[in-house]
Every structure is written in structure tokens, then in C-alpha cells.
Design an enzyme around this catalytic site. Structure first.
Site, PDB file in Angstrom:
ATOM      1  N   HIS A 155      37.564  13.904  24.357  1.00  0.00           N
ATOM      2  CA  HIS A 155      37.580  12.523  24.858  1.00  0.00           C
ATOM      3  C   HIS A 155      36.395  12.268  25.805  1.00  0.00           C
ATOM      4  CE1 HIS A 155      41.701  12.286  23.306  1.00  0.00           C
ATOM      5  NE2 HIS A 155      41.891  13.454  23.890  1.00  0.00           N
ATOM      6  N   SER A 276       8.161   4.060  28.356  1.00  0.00           N
ATOM      7  CA  SER A 276       8.464   2.634  28.427  1.00  0.00           C
ATOM      8  C   SER A 276       7.183   1.854  28.665  1.00  0.00           C
ATOM      9  CB  SER A 276       9.454   2.372  29.560  1.00  0.00           C
ATOM     10  OG  SER A 276       9.504   0.994  29.883  1.00  0.00           O
ATOM     11  N   LYS A 282      10.254   6.378  32.785  1.00  0.00           N
ATOM     12  CA  LYS A 282      11.123   6.593  31.637  1.00  0.00           C
ATOM     13  C   LYS A 282      10.583   7.661  30.678  1.00  0.00           C
ATOM     14  CE  LYS A 282      14.321   4.736  30.536  1.00  0.00           C
ATOM     15  NZ  LYS A 282      14.429   3.465  29.797  1.00  0.00           N
ATOM     16  N   GLU A 289      17.615   8.773  18.872  1.00  0.00           N
ATOM     17  CA  GLU A 289      18.150   7.427  18.671  1.00  0.00           C
ATOM     18  C   GLU A 289      17.837   6.900  17.271  1.00  0.00           C
ATOM     19  OE1 GLU A 289      17.970   5.972  23.333  1.00  0.00           O
ATOM     20  OE2 GLU A 289      16.426   5.311  21.945  1.00  0.00           O
TER      21      GLU A 289
END
Length: 460
Positions: A155, A276, A282, A289
Site C-alpha cells: 500500500h 528544467s 531540477k 516517465e
């Protein structure tokens, strides 16, 4: 002139011609189409259906066309609709009437069926090799992290202690099953539809066993209508690739979490990250992704084929032309994702201290604490309740089970003794789980050996 022009009194409308044409995407089947045509021509000659010298002339012409396509000297025509008609038209233009004999005892229905099977039959081993390359990366990472303790989750809550090696072997076993699924699919599709004709074979004495063996198939398909009217092997492949991409997507999600500042279990190599345009701090896990996102494209291919086939009567229907773009895109997507994903995992840096710190919190040794009491004779459900009270006490005081004093333990149960601290040490919790398949070092080493053996057997 269209190859079916004899029946029609009008030219095909330009819009219909463009709508009907598949050469824009099935051109990639040129090698398979020429291979199938060569095998068919050789069979026609051997069976006396056409003259041997005509068969030889056809084969020579097809080989020359193949060489010209490979050299970039051929421009396909939309007027000829698909790769099959393009090549046949070129052949006839080059060698004359002999080229017109190639299509004897054959239909585009069995022609496209054999081309697509040949293509899939060639691509599956390439995908399997890429998965096996990823398996070797996982073995390497596991061997380097047999003692790297980290939290295991249920979970997405810290649950029990495990190791990074155990984690890697979990995915290695998923990918192992992906390989065996692909192998099963390959075995089932290893039948040749050539010679099935439009749907009912031919009155000519074609030898389907000759063409099947010439093209490297185990045997011909057993029913001519089935040969040209089903694409279940392609649907099976799309399902297998969807499962493979699902595994890659889950792994990608873990990596996205692990490289965040909230976890910081791993650092991605700069070569497999991006920055970024506005935030200079970043470092984004774009590879993970994109793999996660591209999974949807492969799922889409599966749904496309299932939907395309769900209401089709036997035998061939033009709807089935829609199979190839879905098949090509799914295969291309998987073959694009696997090597870059493997390289990303291979180059990432594991942060054992951060994993150990996370493992020390969250009471992931609570089950081991309950097991400690049951080994001293207490029923598990009673032990469970006692440890629950201990955890509640820790939450209120800001302690962990490891930092409680023996007095604290004994205030809840007199069964606790000094040896509780050894029992609750995370490395003890991991390495006492020696059950087959568990996270103990010796167990994971066995898992690594099994994956290495599997890879070795498939790369001979």
C-alpha cells in the site's frame, strides 16, 4: 493500371485510392514480401505450375529489386496501393510477362498473412534479446547490493525489511516470465499461411510444405480459411508486449519515487536525466516517465487489434489492414524502451545509507518482534496485540522499537529479554528470512543464480 482492372469500368477515385492505400506503412515488409515471393516462385517451378526458367527469372528479378530497395534506388507508388502490388508491378516492368505468372495460385490474403507472420517471427527474438540484456543488468545490480537493506512496501507504506537485491530479483522474475510468454507466442505462430490463397487454397498442385520449410516455418497452417482470417498470434503478441510494458512501467514508477528528494534511494546518471527550462535545481527522471507513458501506446495496440477483429466474419476483410500500424508501433515502442531503460538502471547510483535510514523508521521490524514472542510460546494473535501496543507507545514517545529500553519492553510483556535487540536488528530481520524466495542473502544469491542460468540458456 490496377491489377484488378478487368472487372471495373471506372478508375478508382483519388480519395478512395489514398484511403485504401497501405504502402505508407506496409513498405517496411518489403524483405518479407520478397522472401515469400521467392519461396512461392521456386515452388511453382518445382511443381511444374510454371516453367522452371520462368521461376528462375522471377527469382533473379526479385533479388535485384531487393538489392535496389536496400540501396535506396526504389520509390514506391501510391497507385499500387500496397507493398505486394508495388513489388509485383516492378517485377513485371523489369522482366515482362514472366512477372505476371508470380501470382499464380496465390492471393494477397495469404501473401499479407505470411509477410506479417515473418515480420513478427523475426522481431520476437530481437525483443527477447533486449529483455535478457536487462536481466543481466538486474543481476549485476543485485550482486552489488546483497547487503543493502531497504524497506519493502505494501500500500506504499513501509511494511517489512528487504534488500535492494531482493527488489531487483522481483523484477527479474517478472521479465523472465515475459521472455517465456514471448517464446510461447513464437512457437504458436510458427505455421505458414502461404498457399491458403484467398480462403480456399487452389486447384493447382501447390506444395505448402515446401514453401513453409523454405521460409523457416515449422509447418503450414492446417486450415486455409483460418490462415487468412485470424490475427490471434498478433493479438497474443500485443498482450505479451502489454504485460512486458506494464512491468517496465511499474519499475519506472519505483525509480521516479526513489530518485525524488522524498526518498533519495537512488541517483540517476546525468546522461539518463534531463533538466528544467526554468528551475536550475531540477534533475528529472524523463526516461522512466516516458517508458511509463509509452506503455499506453502498447495497450492501445492491443485494444485496436481486439476491437478490429471482434465482429469480423470469415474469411479476410479489409478491416484487417488496420493490424499492421498497431503491430509496427507496439514493436517499435518496446524496442525503443528496453535498451534505454536497461542503460538507465545500469548507470543509476544506489544510496544504501538513505535506504537504511528509511528502513530504521516505520516499524518495519514489528512482525519480527511479534515472531520473537511467538517463538517464546505466545500465540501469534496475542503477540500481534502486544507489539501493536508497543508501536502505539513508540509513536507517542517518538521512539522506535530499537530504541525502547528493556524496561519498556517488559512493561508490556515479561517474555522480552536482552536478545530482543538482536532479533530486531534489520540485518537479522532480513537474513533470518531464509525461506526459499525470501530476502536473506543466501536466498537472493540462489535467485540470482537462477536468473543467470536462465539468461545463459537463452544466449547460447
Amino acid at each position: 493500371m490496377k491489377l484488378w482492372a478487368g472487372r471495373f469500368q471506372k478508375e478508382t477515385d483519388t480519395l478512395v485510392n489514398d484511403f485504401n492505400s497501405s504502402i505508407g506503412f506496409d513498405a517496411r515488409l518489403y524483405q518479407q514480401d520478397i522472401r515469400g515471393s521467392i519461396a512461392h516462385a521456386a515452388m511453382l517451378g518445382k511443381q511444374g505450375i510454371i516453367e522452371e526458367h520462368e521461376a528462375e527469372k522471377i527469382i533473379e528479378g526479385l533479388k535485384a529489386i531487393l538489392a535496389d530497395i536496400e540501396d535506396g534506388k526504389v520509390e514506391f507508388s501510391m497507385d499500387n496501393e500496397d507493398i505486394h502490388m508495388n513489388i509485383e508491378a516492378m517485377l513485371t516492368q523489369r522482366i515482362g510477362d514472366a512477372g505476371k505468372r508470380l501470382h499464380t495460385a496465390r492471393s494477397r490474403n495469404d501473401q499479407v498473412a505470411v509477410d506479417t507472420r515473418l515480420y513478427v517471427k523475426e522481431e520476437i527474438p530481437a525483443i527477447i534479446k533486449q529483455v535478457l540484456d536487462l536481466e543481466q543488468v538486474l543481476v549485476k545490480k543485485a550482486e552489488a547490493n546483497l547487503d543493502t537493506v531497504m524497506p519493502g512496501y505494501t500500500h506504499l507504506q513501509r511494511a517489512q525489511p528487504t534488500t535492494f537485491a531482493h527488489y531487483m530479483m522481483a523484477y527479474a522474475n517478472m521479465f523472465k516470465r515475459d521472455v517465456t510468454r514471448l517464446e510461447d507466442c513464437l512457437a504458436r505462430l510458427d505455421e505458414c499461411p502461404l498457399g491458403a490463397g484467398a480462403l480456399a487454397t487452389s486447384t493447382y498442385p501447390v506444395d505448402r510444405f515446401q514453401t513453409a520449410h523454405a521460409l523457416g516455418f515449422h509447418k503450414p497452417t492446417d486450415n486455409s480459411m483460418d490462415s487468412v482470417s485470424d490475427r490471434d498470434y498478433a493479438i497474443e503478441l500485443m498482450a505479451d508486449l502489454s504485460i512486458l510494458m506494464m512491468h517496465l512501467s511499474r519499475f519506472s514508477e519505483e525509480i521516479v519515487l526513489w530518485c525524488s528528494w522524498e526518498f533519495k534511494y537512488v541517483d540517476l546518471d546525468d546522461a539518463y536525466s534531463t533538466g528544467s527550462s526554468i528551475m536550475p535545481q531540477k534533475k528529472n527522471p524523463d526516461v522512466a516517465e516516458l517508458v511509463r507513458g509509452k506503455t499506453g501506446r502498447v495497450y492501445g495496440a492491443l485494444v485496436t487489434l481486439l476491437t478490429m477483429m471482434k465482429s469480423l466474419p470469415l474469411a479476410y476483410n479489409k478491416d484487417m489492414q488496420e493490424d499492421k500500424e498497431a503491430i509496427f508501433d507496439a514493436i517499435d515502442t518496446v524496442e525503443l524502451c528496453l535498451p534505454v531503460f536497461a542503460a538507465m538502471v545500469d548507470t543509476l547510483t544506489v544510496r544504501p545509507k538513505n535506504m537504511a535510514k528509511a528502513a530504521a523508521g516505520g516499524f518495519i521490524n514489528a512482525t519480527d518482534c511479534a515472531d520473537y514472542l511467538t517463538k517464546k510460546g505466545l500465540p501469534f494473535r496475542e503477540a500481534y496485540m502486544i507489539v501493536g501496543r508497543l508501536v502505539n507507545m513508540c509513536i507517542k514517545s517518538g521512539d522506535t522499537l530499537d530504541t525502547l529500553t528493556l524496561k519498556d519492553f517488559r512493561a508490556i510483556s515479561s517474555l522480552f529479554d536482552e536478545d530482543v535487540y538482536d532479533a530486531l536488528a534489520l540485518k537479522t530481520c532480513v537474513n533470518e528470512r531464509k525461506v526459499y524466495g525470501g530476502p536473506a542473502k543466501e536466498s537472493v544469491q540462489k535467485q540470482i543464480e537462477l536468473i543467470r542460468q536462465f539468461v545463459g540458456e537463452h544466449t547460447k
